[in-house]
Enzyme design. Structure first.
Site, mmCIF file in Angstrom:
data_model
loop_
_atom_site.group_PDB
_atom_site.id
_atom_site.type_symbol
_atom_site.label_atom_id
_atom_site.label_comp_id
_atom_site.label_asym_id
_atom_site.label_seq_id
_atom_site.Cartn_x
_atom_site.Cartn_y
_atom_site.Cartn_z
ATOM 1 N N TYR A 247 0.745 -1.418 -0.019
ATOM 2 C CA TYR A 247 0.076 0.062 0.116
ATOM 3 C C TYR A 247 0.837 1.276 0.016
ATOM 4 O O TYR A 247 0.418 2.340 -0.668
ATOM 5 C CB TYR A 247 -1.038 0.014 0.965
ATOM 6 N N GLN B 23 -15.885 2.530 -5.680
ATOM 7 C CA GLN B 23 -15.314 1.400 -5.056
ATOM 8 C C GLN B 23 -13.906 1.550 -5.055
ATOM 9 O O GLN B 23 -12.906 1.050 -4.500
ATOM 10 C CB GLN B 23 -15.570 0.268 -5.955
ATOM 11 N N VAL C 35 -10.186 3.313 -4.075
ATOM 12 C CA VAL C 35 -9.629 3.811 -2.905
ATOM 13 C C VAL C 35 -8.370 4.914 -3.230
ATOM 14 O O VAL C 35 -7.803 5.593 -2.210
ATOM 15 C CB VAL C 35 -8.702 2.487 -2.277
ATOM 16 N N HIS D 187 -14.777 1.331 -0.209
ATOM 17 C CA HIS D 187 -13.553 0.295 0.050
ATOM 18 C C HIS D 187 -12.428 1.012 0.708
ATOM 19 O O HIS D 187 -11.375 0.365 0.744
ATOM 20 C CB HIS D 187 -13.188 -0.353 -1.300
ATOM 21 N N GLY E 128 -17.312 2.124 -15.326
ATOM 22 C CA GLY E 128 -16.135 1.510 -15.071
ATOM 23 C C GLY E 128 -16.077 0.148 -14.033
ATOM 24 O O GLY E 128 -15.229 0.085 -13.291
ATOM 25 N N THR E 129 -17.306 -0.569 -14.232
ATOM 26 C CA THR E 129 -17.343 -1.408 -13.055
ATOM 27 C C THR E 129 -18.089 -2.702 -13.847
ATOM 28 O O THR E 129 -18.790 -2.494 -14.602
ATOM 29 C CB THR E 129 -18.045 -1.208 -11.748
ATOM 30 N N SER E 130 -17.364 -4.125 -13.561
ATOM 31 C CA SER E 130 -17.795 -4.979 -14.011
ATOM 32 C C SER E 130 -19.346 -5.459 -13.369
ATOM 33 O O SER E 130 -19.760 -6.667 -13.847
ATOM 34 C CB SER E 130 -16.558 -6.317 -13.866
#
Length: 230
Positions: free
Chosen positions: A54, A87, A89, A105, A170-172
């Protein structure tokens, strides 16, 4: 009164700015198995690896910039009551100028106590073993890992329920619980779904417009539609 525009964003909008997603590489995220760096088990097994992972992601944030998709969303605040639920970060929505962003998230630029999830600090630099909270307990990334509860989910549901217009970018639509949020929208709210490889959407009574392209191109298309909906 401005109409309420709620936007759900996923990794695809950040990918345009150069931020890689683990879904691009069969469960590998920047060369690491997701289970090693994004689960409580991975943290307990090797906290130094997780912190380093991270730290690298945090450094990358200082090198990337919002793209046109982020920028258009920020400018829409002039005409709409815009609430973004992401979603992601990263801080690219905020960098672009969006003022109402809920991170489902967690956030790379924050850390929290391992013993008290409400003890949260802004954090721009590396986080290391030995960085403690006010009671001497180790700090960890402020990230919701796989297997952990999503504290902001209830707030996200309430926001989506109030949407006059819903945009998904932009999300599945594979990651639960975020994938279920669109089902809380009022049936009267039009839904726009932007993704280069859009998923099938079932059982949604809303009027849906699917735009199979990137966030930047898709938002340019939607911007024209929205002028008619003000």
């Amino acid at each position: 009164m401005k109409k309420k525009l709620v936007v759900l964003t996923g990794a695809g909008i950040s990918a345009e700015s150069g931020i890689k997603t683990f879904r691009d590489a069969d469960g590998l995220w920047e060369g690491h198995n997701v289970l090693d760096v994004a689960t409580p088990e991975g943290w307990h097994k090797n906290p130094e690896l997780v912190l380093d992972f991270y730290n690298q992601r945090r450094k990358q944030l200082h090198e990337v910039q919002p793209n046109l998709g982020h920028q258009i969303l920020a400018t829409l605040e002039q005409d709409f009551d815009v609430q973004i639920i992401t979603q992601n970060v990263d801080n690219l929505h905020e960098k672009a100028g969006s003022s109402n962003v809920l991170h489902l998230h967690g956030e790379l630029l924050k850390v929290r106590s391992t013993a008290n999830q409400n003890y949260i600090l802004d954090w721009e630099t590396d986080l290391n073993l030995g960085d403690f909270d006010d009671k001497g307990r180790q700090l960890r990334p402020h990230i919701v890992w796989f297997g952990e509860e999503v504290p902001a989910l209830e707030e996200a549901v309430e926001i989506v329920q109030k949407a006059d217009i819903l945009i998904i970018i932009g999300t599945s639509l594979q990651v639960y619980p975020a994938s279920g949020l669109m089902h809380y929208a009022k049936p009267s709210a039009p839904v726009y779904y932007i993704d280069p490889k859009p998923a099938q959407i079932y059982d949604l009574p809303n009027d849906i417009k699917i735009i199979a392209t990137t966030g930047s191109v898709g938002m340019k298309i939607i911007q024209k539609d929205l002028e008619k909906l003000q």
